[in-house]
Design a protein around this motif. Structure first.
Motif, PDB file in Angstrom:
ATOM      1  N   GLU A 189       0.869  -1.053  -0.027  1.00  0.00           N
ATOM      2  CA  GLU A 189      -0.053   0.078   0.047  1.00  0.00           C
ATOM      3  C   GLU A 189       0.904   1.164  -0.016  1.00  0.00           C
ATOM      4  O   GLU A 189       0.368   2.368  -0.348  1.00  0.00           O
ATOM      5  CB  GLU A 189      -0.904   0.102   1.245  1.00  0.00           C
ATOM      6  CG  GLU A 189      -2.031  -0.996   0.994  1.00  0.00           C
ATOM      7  CD  GLU A 189      -3.015  -0.996   1.991  1.00  0.00           C
ATOM      8  OE1 GLU A 189      -4.040  -0.645   1.715  1.00  0.00           O
ATOM      9  OE2 GLU A 189      -2.857  -1.076   3.284  1.00  0.00           O
ATOM     10  N   LYS A 190       1.958   1.033   0.456  1.00  0.00           N
ATOM     11  CA  LYS A 190       3.032   2.330   0.501  1.00  0.00           C
ATOM     12  C   LYS A 190       3.776   2.259  -0.639  1.00  0.00           C
ATOM     13  O   LYS A 190       3.795   3.413  -1.600  1.00  0.00           O
ATOM     14  CB  LYS A 190       4.020   2.259   1.753  1.00  0.00           C
ATOM     15  CG  LYS A 190       4.764   3.183   1.944  1.00  0.00           C
ATOM     16  CD  LYS A 190       5.830   3.343   3.038  1.00  0.00           C
ATOM     17  CE  LYS A 190       6.880   4.144   2.944  1.00  0.00           C
ATOM     18  NZ  LYS A 190       6.506   5.766   3.062  1.00  0.00           N
ATOM     19  N   ILE A 191       4.124   1.369  -1.250  1.00  0.00           N
ATOM     20  CA  ILE A 191       5.032   1.087  -2.375  1.00  0.00           C
ATOM     21  C   ILE A 191       4.429   1.425  -3.699  1.00  0.00           C
ATOM     22  O   ILE A 191       4.816   2.266  -4.463  1.00  0.00           O
ATOM     23  CB  ILE A 191       5.904  -0.102  -2.487  1.00  0.00           C
ATOM     24  CG1 ILE A 191       6.741  -0.285  -1.077  1.00  0.00           C
ATOM     25  CG2 ILE A 191       6.473  -0.488  -3.771  1.00  0.00           C
ATOM     26  CD1 ILE A 191       7.186  -2.128  -1.145  1.00  0.00           C
ATOM     27  N   ILE A 192       3.012   0.985  -3.906  1.00  0.00           N
ATOM     28  CA  ILE A 192       2.446   1.174  -5.055  1.00  0.00           C
ATOM     29  C   ILE A 192       2.259   2.663  -5.612  1.00  0.00           C
ATOM     30  O   ILE A 192       2.647   2.978  -6.657  1.00  0.00           O
ATOM     31  CB  ILE A 192       0.921   0.431  -4.965  1.00  0.00           C
ATOM     32  CG1 ILE A 192       1.097  -1.114  -5.075  1.00  0.00           C
ATOM     33  CG2 ILE A 192       0.277   1.122  -6.158  1.00  0.00           C
ATOM     34  CD1 ILE A 192      -0.089  -1.805  -4.665  1.00  0.00           C
ATOM     35  N   PRO A 193       1.965   3.589  -4.681  1.00  0.00           N
ATOM     36  CA  PRO A 193       1.920   4.991  -5.216  1.00  0.00           C
ATOM     37  C   PRO A 193       3.110   5.660  -5.373  1.00  0.00           C
ATOM     38  O   PRO A 193       3.615   6.475  -6.140  1.00  0.00           O
ATOM     39  CB  PRO A 193       1.178   5.888  -3.980  1.00  0.00           C
ATOM     40  CG  PRO A 193       0.951   4.966  -2.896  1.00  0.00           C
ATOM     41  CD  PRO A 193       1.274   3.384  -3.361  1.00  0.00           C
ATOM     42  N   GLU A 194       4.266   5.280  -4.363  1.00  0.00           N
ATOM     43  CA  GLU A 194       5.383   5.718  -4.508  1.00  0.00           C
ATOM     44  C   GLU A 194       6.159   5.523  -5.824  1.00  0.00           C
ATOM     45  O   GLU A 194       6.924   6.090  -6.303  1.00  0.00           O
ATOM     46  CB  GLU A 194       6.235   5.397  -3.330  1.00  0.00           C
ATOM     47  CG  GLU A 194       5.910   6.197  -2.057  1.00  0.00           C
ATOM     48  CD  GLU A 194       6.759   5.831  -0.951  1.00  0.00           C
ATOM     49  OE1 GLU A 194       7.622   4.734  -0.993  1.00  0.00           O
ATOM     50  OE2 GLU A 194       6.558   6.277   0.292  1.00  0.00           O
ATOM     51  N   GLU A 195       6.044   3.964  -6.305  1.00  0.00           N
ATOM     52  CA  GLU A 195       6.933   3.485  -7.375  1.00  0.00           C
ATOM     53  C   GLU A 195       6.020   3.554  -8.631  1.00  0.00           C
ATOM     54  O   GLU A 195       6.372   2.998  -9.825  1.00  0.00           O
ATOM     55  CB  GLU A 195       7.366   2.246  -7.016  1.00  0.00           C
ATOM     56  CG  GLU A 195       8.423   2.093  -5.894  1.00  0.00           C
ATOM     57  CD  GLU A 195       9.856   2.599  -6.363  1.00  0.00           C
ATOM     58  OE1 GLU A 195       9.935   2.978  -7.532  1.00  0.00           O
ATOM     59  OE2 GLU A 195      10.494   3.151  -5.293  1.00  0.00           O
ATOM     60  N   ASN A 196       4.749   3.843  -8.474  1.00  0.00           N
ATOM     61  CA  ASN A 196       3.924   3.840  -9.663  1.00  0.00           C
ATOM     62  C   ASN A 196       3.628   2.443 -10.110  1.00  0.00           C
ATOM     63  O   ASN A 196       3.881   1.821 -11.269  1.00  0.00           O
ATOM     64  CB  ASN A 196       4.295   4.599 -10.988  1.00  0.00           C
ATOM     65  CG  ASN A 196       3.395   4.638 -11.895  1.00  0.00           C
ATOM     66  OD1 ASN A 196       2.093   4.836 -11.972  1.00  0.00           O
ATOM     67  ND2 ASN A 196       3.868   4.817 -13.186  1.00  0.00           N
ATOM     68  N   ILE A 197       3.376   1.608  -9.234  1.00  0.00           N
ATOM     69  CA  ILE A 197       3.368   0.121  -9.499  1.00  0.00           C
ATOM     70  C   ILE A 197       1.954  -0.149 -10.195  1.00  0.00           C
ATOM     71  O   ILE A 197       0.712   0.441  -9.651  1.00  0.00           O
ATOM     72  CB  ILE A 197       3.434  -0.723  -8.123  1.00  0.00           C
ATOM     73  CG1 ILE A 197       4.682  -0.484  -7.615  1.00  0.00           C
ATOM     74  CG2 ILE A 197       2.988  -2.310  -8.607  1.00  0.00           C
ATOM     75  CD1 ILE A 197       5.974  -1.052  -8.325  1.00  0.00           C
ATOM     76  N   GLU A 235      -8.160  -6.028  -1.581  1.00  0.00           N
ATOM     77  CA  GLU A 235      -8.245  -4.819  -1.086  1.00  0.00           C
ATOM     78  C   GLU A 235      -7.089  -3.803  -1.890  1.00  0.00           C
ATOM     79  O   GLU A 235      -7.588  -2.749  -2.230  1.00  0.00           O
ATOM     80  CB  GLU A 235      -7.849  -4.825   0.361  1.00  0.00           C
ATOM     81  CG  GLU A 235      -7.867  -3.313   1.059  1.00  0.00           C
ATOM     82  CD  GLU A 235      -7.624  -3.309   2.537  1.00  0.00           C
ATOM     83  OE1 GLU A 235      -7.112  -2.182   2.954  1.00  0.00           O
ATOM     84  OE2 GLU A 235      -7.833  -4.342   3.183  1.00  0.00           O
ATOM     85  N   ILE A 236      -6.084  -4.810  -1.843  1.00  0.00           N
ATOM     86  CA  ILE A 236      -5.024  -3.676  -2.654  1.00  0.00           C
ATOM     87  C   ILE A 236      -5.334  -3.564  -4.277  1.00  0.00           C
ATOM     88  O   ILE A 236      -5.321  -2.353  -4.904  1.00  0.00           O
ATOM     89  CB  ILE A 236      -3.610  -4.556  -2.571  1.00  0.00           C
ATOM     90  CG1 ILE A 236      -3.221  -4.498  -1.165  1.00  0.00           C
ATOM     91  CG2 ILE A 236      -2.754  -4.000  -3.393  1.00  0.00           C
ATOM     92  CD1 ILE A 236      -2.147  -5.367  -0.577  1.00  0.00           C
TER      93      ILE A 236
END
Length: 324
Positions: A189-197, A235-236
């Motif tokens: 949940e933190k990595i997805i927006p930060e890294e554009n996953i 959820e993710i």
């Protein structure tokens, strides 16, 4: 190993900053707040139930928790992204490719094409949208040590000039047990927006569970962990509108399951109802593979032929994608 600390940033309009900091310190997510009772939250934060109710309401509003009309739901579905598989036949079976906002499961035995398809998706998710991509990165959770940057570079080199860029846009998380795998998933949940996953792959989901939870006395514990994991993945996928692809192993079945082969996906009923699309892969002659969509909420059962070649996933000939 790519590990970061998990933090929760809560922003709720009309709630004082001091209270927001308190929510962050207790590591609440919006999803958790939206499901809590007024009494439970009031006791935990030592506040009035009326204020707790307001926090819960604001969290629900921010998450968009309200009934939709079927027409609204259809419009939301039409806006979801799709990632091309590299095969027009495969894409057609899924109405455009692998969808965001849901879990797609690839089931099959050794050499059925599961991992090769995952490699292709790691490349294709980076493509421009008009070429079947989402212009985003991939996060690859490798539970069986099958990840091969050399193979991905080989596939990419036939279509993409900058193969280093392709590799830089794939984050790899090797795991040796379920605890490490779950730790990575909790960080998404933190990595997805930060890294554009835009794509999350778990290859394979079953490996650690089958190795660690052996015997009937551990079956209940295993099923509970699988159900909790499944809920987290759903959820993710929905909250971040990413495509989640998991591979699964096959096991012998008492009753014949697919094609009269006596095989069925591992992990049982605790997992079976969670993926929105379930695809069974099997090897045919040479580089040919057969994919059957056998469980879908949107599409009827269908079977197609595709190929795993030196150049990746394709139909009878390598897919034609422009260089970029």
């Amino acid at each position: 190993m790519f590990i970061v600390e998990q933090t929760t940033m809560i922003q709720l309009e009309g709630i004082e900053k001091e209270l927001l900091k308190k929510l962050e310190q207790k590591d609440y997510s919006l999803g958790q707040l939206s499901l809590m009772s007024e009494k439970e939250l009031a006791e935990d934060l030592e506040i009035e139930e009326e204020l707790a109710a307001l926090i819960i309401q604001k969290a629900q509003e921010q998450l968009g928790i309200h009934p939709y009309t079927a027409a609204e739901f259809l419009e939301i579905e039409r806006r979801r992204g799709r990632i091309t598989t590299g095969s027009e036949e495969f894409d057609s079976m899924l109405n455009g490719g692998i969808w965001t906002g849901e879990i797609t499961e690839l089931v099959g035995s050794f050499s059925s094409g599961k991992t090769q398809l995952c490699f292709q998706l790691c490349i294709n998710v980076q493509l421009p949208k008009d070429l079947g991509g989402l212009e985003g990165k991939a996060f690859f959770i490798d539970t069986e040590r099958t990840f091969s940057p050399q193979r991905i570079e080989e596939i990419a080199s036939f279509r993409i000039k900058n193969t280093k860029k392709v590799l830089d846009n794939i984050l790899v998380a090797p795991t040796s047990n379920t605890d490490i795998m779950l730790a990575y998933i909790n960080q998404l949940e933190k990595i997805i927006p930060e890294e554009n996953i835009k794509l999350v792959i778990i290859d394979s989901l079953a490996a650690h569970f089958r190795a660690e939870f052996i015997g009937k006395d551990r079956l209940v514990e295993r099923q509970q962990k699988i159900m909790n994991l499944a809920e987290k993945l759903v959820e993710i996928a929905v909250d971040h509108d990413v495509a989640i692809v998991v591979t699964n192993q096959i096991i012998a079945a008492i009753d014949q399951f697919l094609y009269g082969s006596g095989e069925e996906p591992a992990l049982g009923f605790a997992w079976a109802h969670r993926p929105q699309q379930r695809i069974f892969l099997r090897k045919s002659r040479g580089s040919a593979r057969i994919a059957r969509l056998f469980d879908s909420s949107r599409f009827p059962d269908r079977e197609i032929l595709f190929y795993v070649t030196e150049q990746g996933i394709s139909d009878t000939s390598p897919a034609s994608l422009e260089f970029y």
